[in-house]
Design an enzyme around this catalytic site. Sequence first.
Site, PDB file in Angstrom:
ATOM      1  N   LYS A   1       9.398 -86.590 -15.838  1.00 38.50           N
ATOM      2  CA  LYS A   1       8.081 -86.244 -15.700  1.00 38.50           C
ATOM      3  C   LYS A   1       7.223 -87.719 -15.971  1.00 38.50           C
ATOM      4  O   LYS A   1       7.909 -88.732 -16.568  1.00 38.50           O
ATOM      5  CB  LYS A   1       7.464 -85.253 -16.698  1.00 38.50           C
ATOM      6  CG  LYS A   1       8.146 -83.760 -16.223  1.00 38.50           C
ATOM      7  CD  LYS A   1       7.662 -82.580 -17.179  1.00 38.50           C
ATOM      8  CE  LYS A   1       8.614 -81.432 -16.857  1.00 38.50           C
ATOM      9  NZ  LYS A   1       7.997 -80.284 -17.725  1.00 38.50           N
TER      10      LYS A   1
ATOM     11  N   TYR B   1       5.235 -75.492  -8.990  1.00 38.25           N
ATOM     12  CA  TYR B   1       5.024 -74.799 -10.350  1.00 38.25           C
ATOM     13  C   TYR B   1       4.534 -73.638  -9.745  1.00 38.25           C
ATOM     14  O   TYR B   1       3.703 -72.774 -10.664  1.00 38.25           O
ATOM     15  CB  TYR B   1       4.203 -75.471 -11.377  1.00 38.25           C
ATOM     16  CG  TYR B   1       5.013 -76.380 -12.101  1.00 38.25           C
ATOM     17  CD1 TYR B   1       6.327 -76.106 -12.816  1.00 38.25           C
ATOM     18  CD2 TYR B   1       4.643 -77.926 -12.182  1.00 38.25           C
ATOM     19  CE1 TYR B   1       6.964 -76.887 -13.477  1.00 38.25           C
ATOM     20  CE2 TYR B   1       5.384 -78.619 -12.967  1.00 38.25           C
ATOM     21  CZ  TYR B   1       6.487 -78.372 -13.719  1.00 38.25           C
ATOM     22  OH  TYR B   1       7.175 -79.134 -14.380  1.00 38.25           O
TER      23      TYR B   1
ATOM     24  N   PHE C   1      -1.524 -72.645 -18.668  1.00 38.17           N
ATOM     25  CA  PHE C   1      -1.235 -73.882 -18.960  1.00 38.17           C
ATOM     26  C   PHE C   1      -1.079 -74.459 -17.224  1.00 38.17           C
ATOM     27  O   PHE C   1      -0.840 -75.698 -17.090  1.00 38.17           O
ATOM     28  CB  PHE C   1      -0.209 -74.007 -19.678  1.00 38.17           C
ATOM     29  CG  PHE C   1       1.344 -73.480 -19.123  1.00 38.17           C
ATOM     30  CD1 PHE C   1       1.884 -73.890 -17.943  1.00 38.17           C
ATOM     31  CD2 PHE C   1       1.696 -72.453 -19.859  1.00 38.17           C
ATOM     32  CE1 PHE C   1       3.300 -73.162 -17.502  1.00 38.17           C
ATOM     33  CE2 PHE C   1       2.863 -71.532 -19.347  1.00 38.17           C
ATOM     34  CZ  PHE C   1       3.581 -71.929 -18.394  1.00 38.17           C
TER      35      PHE C   1
ATOM     36  N   ARG D   1      20.702 -78.083 -17.618  1.00 37.74           N
ATOM     37  CA  ARG D   1      19.722 -77.606 -18.279  1.00 37.74           C
ATOM     38  C   ARG D   1      20.098 -77.637 -19.871  1.00 37.74           C
ATOM     39  O   ARG D   1      19.318 -77.921 -20.719  1.00 37.74           O
ATOM     40  CB  ARG D   1      19.502 -75.923 -18.091  1.00 37.74           C
ATOM     41  CG  ARG D   1      18.746 -75.692 -16.782  1.00 37.74           C
ATOM     42  CD  ARG D   1      17.348 -75.651 -16.672  1.00 37.74           C
ATOM     43  NE  ARG D   1      16.951 -74.461 -17.560  1.00 37.74           N
ATOM     44  CZ  ARG D   1      15.522 -74.298 -17.463  1.00 37.74           C
ATOM     45  NH1 ARG D   1      14.738 -74.829 -16.749  1.00 37.74           N
ATOM     46  NH2 ARG D   1      15.175 -73.045 -18.260  1.00 37.74           N
TER      47      ARG D   1
ATOM     48  N   THR E   1      12.931 -75.724 -23.844  1.00 35.19           N
ATOM     49  CA  THR E   1      11.614 -75.873 -23.129  1.00 35.19           C
ATOM     50  C   THR E   1      10.638 -76.788 -24.224  1.00 35.19           C
ATOM     51  O   THR E   1       9.957 -77.730 -24.098  1.00 35.19           O
ATOM     52  CB  THR E   1      10.936 -74.733 -22.685  1.00 35.19           C
ATOM     53  OG1 THR E   1      11.521 -74.131 -21.608  1.00 35.19           O
ATOM     54  CG2 THR E   1       9.510 -75.056 -22.224  1.00 35.19           C
TER      55      THR E   1
ATOM     56  N   ARG F   1      15.213 -83.297 -24.418  1.00 38.15           N
ATOM     57  CA  ARG F   1      14.177 -83.011 -25.102  1.00 38.15           C
ATOM     58  C   ARG F   1      14.233 -82.935 -26.829  1.00 38.15           C
ATOM     59  O   ARG F   1      13.273 -83.408 -27.431  1.00 38.15           O
ATOM     60  CB  ARG F   1      13.880 -81.653 -24.540  1.00 38.15           C
ATOM     61  CG  ARG F   1      13.331 -81.590 -23.178  1.00 38.15           C
ATOM     62  CD  ARG F   1      13.095 -80.169 -22.722  1.00 38.15           C
ATOM     63  NE  ARG F   1      12.480 -80.211 -21.380  1.00 38.15           N
ATOM     64  CZ  ARG F   1      12.535 -79.078 -20.565  1.00 38.15           C
ATOM     65  NH1 ARG F   1      12.970 -77.888 -20.926  1.00 38.15           N
ATOM     66  NH2 ARG F   1      11.686 -78.926 -19.537  1.00 38.15           N
TER      67      ARG F   1
ATOM     68  N   ASN G   1       7.278 -82.712 -22.315  1.00 45.08           N
ATOM     69  CA  ASN G   1       8.792 -82.428 -22.605  1.00 45.08           C
ATOM     70  C   ASN G   1       9.989 -83.212 -21.697  1.00 45.08           C
ATOM     71  O   ASN G   1      10.794 -82.914 -21.310  1.00 45.08           O
ATOM     72  CB  ASN G   1       9.238 -81.090 -22.700  1.00 45.08           C
ATOM     73  CG  ASN G   1       8.817 -80.213 -21.244  1.00 45.08           C
ATOM     74  OD1 ASN G   1       8.493 -80.825 -20.347  1.00 45.08           O
ATOM     75  ND2 ASN G   1       9.157 -79.044 -21.461  1.00 45.08           N
TER      76      ASN G   1
ATOM     77  N   HIS H   1      12.304 -82.014 -16.035  1.00 43.23           N
ATOM     78  CA  HIS H   1      12.044 -80.668 -15.589  1.00 43.23           C
ATOM     79  C   HIS H   1      13.639 -80.563 -14.691  1.00 43.23           C
ATOM     80  O   HIS H   1      14.259 -81.605 -14.031  1.00 43.23           O
ATOM     81  CB  HIS H   1      11.231 -80.300 -14.039  1.00 43.23           C
ATOM     82  CG  HIS H   1      11.751 -79.620 -13.452  1.00 43.23           C
ATOM     83  ND1 HIS H   1      11.298 -77.952 -13.583  1.00 43.23           N
ATOM     84  CD2 HIS H   1      12.421 -79.309 -12.156  1.00 43.23           C
ATOM     85  CE1 HIS H   1      11.691 -77.229 -12.499  1.00 43.23           C
ATOM     86  NE2 HIS H   1      12.516 -78.160 -11.710  1.00 43.23           N
TER      87      HIS H   1
ATOM     88  N   GLU I   1      13.615 -75.921  -4.670  1.00 45.36           N
ATOM     89  CA  GLU I   1      13.142 -77.244  -5.130  1.00 45.36           C
ATOM     90  C   GLU I   1      13.742 -78.316  -4.192  1.00 45.36           C
ATOM     91  O   GLU I   1      12.861 -79.409  -3.983  1.00 45.36           O
ATOM     92  CB  GLU I   1      13.039 -77.439  -6.423  1.00 45.36           C
ATOM     93  CG  GLU I   1      12.322 -76.020  -7.225  1.00 45.36           C
ATOM     94  CD  GLU I   1      12.656 -76.088  -8.785  1.00 45.36           C
ATOM     95  OE1 GLU I   1      13.699 -77.105  -9.305  1.00 45.36           O
ATOM     96  OE2 GLU I   1      11.994 -75.133  -9.402  1.00 45.36           O
TER      97      GLU I   1
HETATM   98  P1  RTP Z   1      10.768 -76.859 -16.311  1.00 42.51           P
HETATM   99  O1  RTP Z   1      10.270 -75.941 -15.417  1.00 42.51           O
HETATM  100  O2  RTP Z   1       9.549 -77.891 -16.514  1.00 42.51           O
HETATM  101  O3  RTP Z   1      11.918 -77.482 -16.134  1.00 42.51           O
HETATM  102  O4  RTP Z   1      10.651 -76.484 -17.972  1.00 42.51           O
HETATM  103  P2  RTP Z   1      11.245 -74.826 -18.333  1.00 42.51           P
HETATM  104  O5  RTP Z   1      11.786 -74.302 -17.247  1.00 42.51           O
HETATM  105  O6  RTP Z   1      12.123 -75.353 -19.537  1.00 42.51           O
HETATM  106  O7  RTP Z   1      10.203 -74.163 -18.634  1.00 42.51           O
HETATM  107  P3  RTP Z   1       8.980 -73.071 -17.818  1.00 42.51           P
HETATM  108  O8  RTP Z   1       8.944 -72.001 -18.662  1.00 42.51           O
HETATM  109  O9  RTP Z   1       9.515 -73.424 -16.527  1.00 42.51           O
HETATM  110  O10 RTP Z   1       7.655 -74.221 -18.019  1.00 42.51           O
HETATM  111  C1  RTP Z   1       7.383 -75.241 -17.020  1.00 42.51           C
HETATM  112  C2  RTP Z   1       6.453 -76.432 -17.793  1.00 42.51           C
HETATM  113  O11 RTP Z   1       5.311 -75.859 -18.098  1.00 42.51           O
HETATM  114  C3  RTP Z   1       5.101 -76.505 -19.341  1.00 42.51           C
HETATM  115  N1  RTP Z   1       4.634 -75.640 -20.355  1.00 42.51           N
HETATM  116  N2  RTP Z   1       3.461 -75.447 -21.080  1.00 42.51           N
HETATM  117  N3  RTP Z   1       1.717 -74.873 -22.877  1.00 42.51           N
HETATM  118  C4  RTP Z   1       2.685 -74.020 -22.815  1.00 42.51           C
HETATM  119  O12 RTP Z   1       2.585 -73.070 -23.416  1.00 42.51           O
HETATM  120  C5  RTP Z   1       3.611 -74.305 -21.916  1.00 42.51           C
HETATM  121  N4  RTP Z   1       4.533 -73.500 -21.330  1.00 42.51           N
HETATM  122  C6  RTP Z   1       5.232 -74.335 -20.542  1.00 42.51           C
HETATM  123  C7  RTP Z   1       6.182 -77.174 -19.989  1.00 42.51           C
HETATM  124  O13 RTP Z   1       5.988 -78.519 -19.535  1.00 42.51           O
HETATM  125  C8  RTP Z   1       7.184 -76.498 -19.114  1.00 42.51           C
HETATM  126  O14 RTP Z   1       8.202 -77.614 -18.874  1.00 42.51           O
HETATM  127 MG    MG Z   2      11.158 -73.916 -15.365  1.00 41.53          MG
END
Ligand code: RTP
Ligand code: MG
Length: 148
Positions: A9, A49, A57, A85, A91, A102, A112, A115, A126
């Site tokens: 990112k 997304y 968010f 992962r 996350t 992370r 973080n 992705h 994707e």
């Molecule tokens: P990613 O998709 O980026 O690999 O991350 P992830 O699976 O670990 O997390 P995900 O639940 O898919 O969330 C996507 C991205 O959204 C941002 N986020 N911000 N402010 C918040 O509460 C919040 N929650 C999620 C994070 O950057 C996360 O990586």
């Molecule tokens: Mg995710």
Amino acid sequence: MERTFLMIKPDGVQRGLVGEVIRRFEAKGFTLVGLKLMSVSKELAEQHYDVHRDKPFFKGLVDFITSSPVVAMVWEGDGVVAGARTVIGATNPLTADPGTIRGDFGLNIGRNLIHGSDAVETANREINLWFSESELVNWTPAMKPWLE
Ligand code: RTP
Ligand code: MG
């Protein structure tokens, strides 16, 4: 062979962590099959997304991903979706284990660093969204027998 989509990112690129991140996946034994530095359009960020479209968010996330270049990558290997992962970590960087990307470098949930696709079907979606077939390279590393 299983493939996953990983994206460094804007915070990872801006902080000069591209080499460090790639090094970790290489050292793990995964194979890089696609790589590009790119600016992300609002349309691409929103599609990527899409699952988070109704989350509070979402807009901030799209604004962030489109704010500065990212490094888009496709990696290959046995169990690479879940394996990547694990290398990435939880996350929220504040609860991610030390030794994960992370956990070692991340500052907060919105910054973080990277992705990683969360399932094989998501990975396929994707990869198709971010890469054309001609941008992916099919190759077998000479050292592969040593990793099996
Ligand atoms: P990613 O998709 O980026 O690999 O991350 P992830 O699976 O670990 O997390 P995900 O639940 O898919 O969330 C996507 C991205 O959204 C941002 N986020 N911000 N402010 C918040 O509460 C919040 N929650 C999620 C994070 O950057 C996360 O990586
Ligand atoms: Mg995710």
